[in-house]
Scaffold this active site. Structure first.
Site, PDB file in Angstrom:
ATOM      1  N   SER A   1      10.619  55.789  26.940  1.00  0.00           N
ATOM      2  CA  SER A   1      11.679  54.927  27.447  1.00  0.00           C
ATOM      3  C   SER A   1      11.403  53.459  27.122  1.00  0.00           C
ATOM      4  CB  SER A   1      11.853  55.160  28.953  1.00  0.00           C
ATOM      5  OG  SER A   1      12.992  54.498  29.438  1.00  0.00           O
TER       6      SER A   1
ATOM      7  N   ASP B   1      14.974  54.384  23.775  1.00  0.00           N
ATOM      8  CA  ASP B   1      15.656  55.681  23.735  1.00  0.00           C
ATOM      9  C   ASP B   1      17.122  55.571  24.132  1.00  0.00           C
ATOM     10  OD1 ASP B   1      15.000  55.265  26.460  1.00  0.00           O
ATOM     11  OD2 ASP B   1      15.029  57.424  26.851  1.00  0.00           O
TER      12      ASP B   1
END
Length: 570
Positions: free
Chosen positions: A143, A301
């Site tokens: 992330s 992401d």
């Protein structure tokens, strides 16, 4: 087995892996470095794995990825007659390697694999799981973490990140796997040629973008001629965000050269988190240079998006809570005007997200549901509505950490969907002669000045982990009676599923158990304390409300200082 015994076994078993073995050899005279790599196995939480790249059982590498994949394979084979998985990956270091490693292991277990052939956003994986009728899926990503991290997010057949119960069951399977003896040494190319691994086609991507289009709420008559700077922060957003915006008429898009191409080292953005200003510095410089009205930045992401808008005094960053209430108000307003608001509409937020959303939802007659931290719990609510036959009732969900979703087409936060909505909202209010800052001020005047603060305290290594656990235990066993001069009216202990009021009356909390403490203070203020599920951090979420911006800011600052002093003094 002690950490030194585990270390020695890894030395023996990794001789054919130059990178991993070389790192293990380099720390052989450093017991502390060995302990940090082997004092535990990388924890498989409800989001999967996340950790620092490197050698060891407490690191992200092909062996820990292999062990997790074999455990997940065993779980899938026990629960599905003919299991299949979808896989996506981001731009991080070794993401492609880990994706191929996992794909080959799934395939060697007889599980059909659908793999995106290029970098794709996390929400596109959530979509693919359902679109391709898979039993589950994974995304290789950490992330918004720094470059030294990578991770392994796991999804269920519903397109949500796995439930707590599923995570426990998968962990039990992983615990029985020996990373070296039980994981098949599968060949990716051979499995690809055999058809056990197939690439996800462009048709799936087109269907994903098509369903995002259904969430568009801006009337065709409103001009899209606004100048936008968009940065993917060297991540996956480049594959979908510009394409989506252009297909909806937003063609004046500038992408900073330094952050356009995927690069897991994030050379101009050491901490690629759009929640912090430093991550937006390059984009802000470009926006200033060309005079753009709006800056969008998605994390690697592409499930979170940060925003800055041009105002009288330069560019102002809009927080996740602020953007969430702006979008909730905008979606409700547009859908009512267009006659597309469903009967008994539902919005969802997490318990650490601003309670201002409740005031807005009440104004529009929208049911607002509170769930635990983690967008999978928002996705879970969409699933409940779908099971009832009314997924259309869901109109919007958001969390304070810059995650938003306005449709039921995926079950995770979606920065592609959110970027489109934000651009539409910006264009709509610009046509009205208003900036997003003007609209936000109107909302504050209407519903109260809510201010939020997020405190994050890092606890590295085994000693840090123990200290963080001790702090939570102390707060749980000796809850304060007042915080920064505000009396504690009630304490919600989500691990015990109980809310205890000041008069000692108790109520059951009807949410899954979680290591979270929520302090309800006099005057409507709140503080929520929880260990991060993905990083070695203790997080404190502070919410204050006042009749003016100054008063609410002062209250939020006082409560923040209280917790900061408590952690530092522990």
């Amino acid at each position: 087995m002690s950490f030194m015994e585990t270390y020695r076994r890894w030395l023996e078993e990794t001789v054919d892996n130059e990178e991993i073995h070389g790192e293990l050899v380099s720390v052989q005279e450093d017991p502390a470095a060995i302990e940090d790599r082997f004092y535990r196995e990388l924890e498989f939480g409800t989001g999967g794995l996340r950790g620092v790249l490197g050698a060891g059982s407490n690191r992200m590498n092909v062996y820990t990825v292999g062990k997790a994949t074999q455990g997940y394979s065993n779980y899938l084979k026990k629960n599905f007659p003919a299991p299949s998985v979808a896989i996506a990956y981001d731009s991080r270091i070794h993401s492609d390697l880990f994706a191929q490693t996992a794909a080959a292991i799934f395939a060697a277990n007889g599980i059909q694999v659908h793999l995106y052939p290029k970098l794709m956003p996390t929400p596109s994986l959530s979509f693919a799981v359902r679109d391709l009728h898979c039993s589950g899926g994974i995304v290789i990503t950490a992330s918004h973490n720094p470059a030294k991290y990578n991770g392994y997010k796991v999804y269920g057949s519903d397109g949500c990140q796995i439930t707590t119960e599923a995570a426990k069951a998968i962990q039990q399977e992983i615990d029985q796997v020996d990373a070296f003896a039980d994981v098949p040494k599968a060949d990716f190319r051979a499995q690809l040629q055999s058809g056990q691994i197939t690439y996800i086609g462009e048709d799936t991507v087109e269907r994903y973008l098509a369903v995002i289009a259904t969430a568009s709420v801006l009337p065709a008559s409103v001009s899209r001629e606004v100048s936008i700077v968009y940065t993917p922060l060297n991540g996956t957003g480049i594959s979908c965000v510009p394409r989506c915006l252009k297909e909806h008429g937003f063609t004046n898009i500038t992408i900073p050269d330094e952050q356009k191409d995927p690069d897991g080292n994030f050379p101009t953005c050491p901490y690629p988190n759009p929640e912090i200003r430093e991550a937006l510095n390059v984009g802000l410089a470009w926006a200033e240079k060309i005079g753009s009205d709006l800056l969008l930045a998605t994390d690697p992401d592409c499930d979170r998006v940060g925003v800055a808008v041009k105002g009288e005094n330069g560019y102002t960053l809009i927080s996740g809570n602020e953007m969430g209430v702006l979008l909730l108000d905008f979606v409700c307003k547009m859908r009512l005007a267009a006659g597309t608001m469903p009967e008994r509409p539902v919005a969802v937020k997490t318990i650490v997200t601003t309670p201002m959303a409740a005031r807005i939802a009440e104004h529009y007659g929208v049911e607002l549901r509170d769930v635990l931290t983690g967008f999978k719990f928002i996705g879970e609510q969409i699933g409940y509505l779908e099971a009832e036959g009314h997924p259309e009732r869901y109109i919007f969900g958001f969390e304070e950490s810059y995650g938003y979703l306005s449709g039921s087409f995926v079950r995770d936060k979606d920065a592609v969907n959110a970027s489109l909505l934000i651009c539409e909202m910006f264009a709509y209010y610009r046509a009205q002669g208003q900036s997003l800052l003007d609209v936000l001020e109107e909302l504050y005047k209407t519903y109260g000045y809510y201010q939020s603060r997020l405190l994050s305290f890092t606890f590295e290594g085994s000693a840090g982990f123990a200290k963080m656990q001790a702090l939570m235990s102390t707060l749980r066993e000796h809850a304060p009676e007042e915080i920064a001069g505000y009396s504690v009216e009630a304490v919600g202990d989500y691990q015990q599923s109980v809310l205890v009021r000041r008069d000692e009356m108790q109520e059951e909390i009807h949410l899954p158990k979680s290591n979270v403490l929520r302090f309800f203070l006099s005057g409507g203020l709140e503080a929520v304390v929880r260990p991060s599920g993905t990083e070695p951090k203790l997080k404190v979420y502070v919410t204050a409300i006042g009749e003016s911006r100054e008063k609410s800011c002062d209250a939020a600052e006082a409560i923040s200082k209280h917790f900061a002093a408590g952690v530092q003094g522990a």
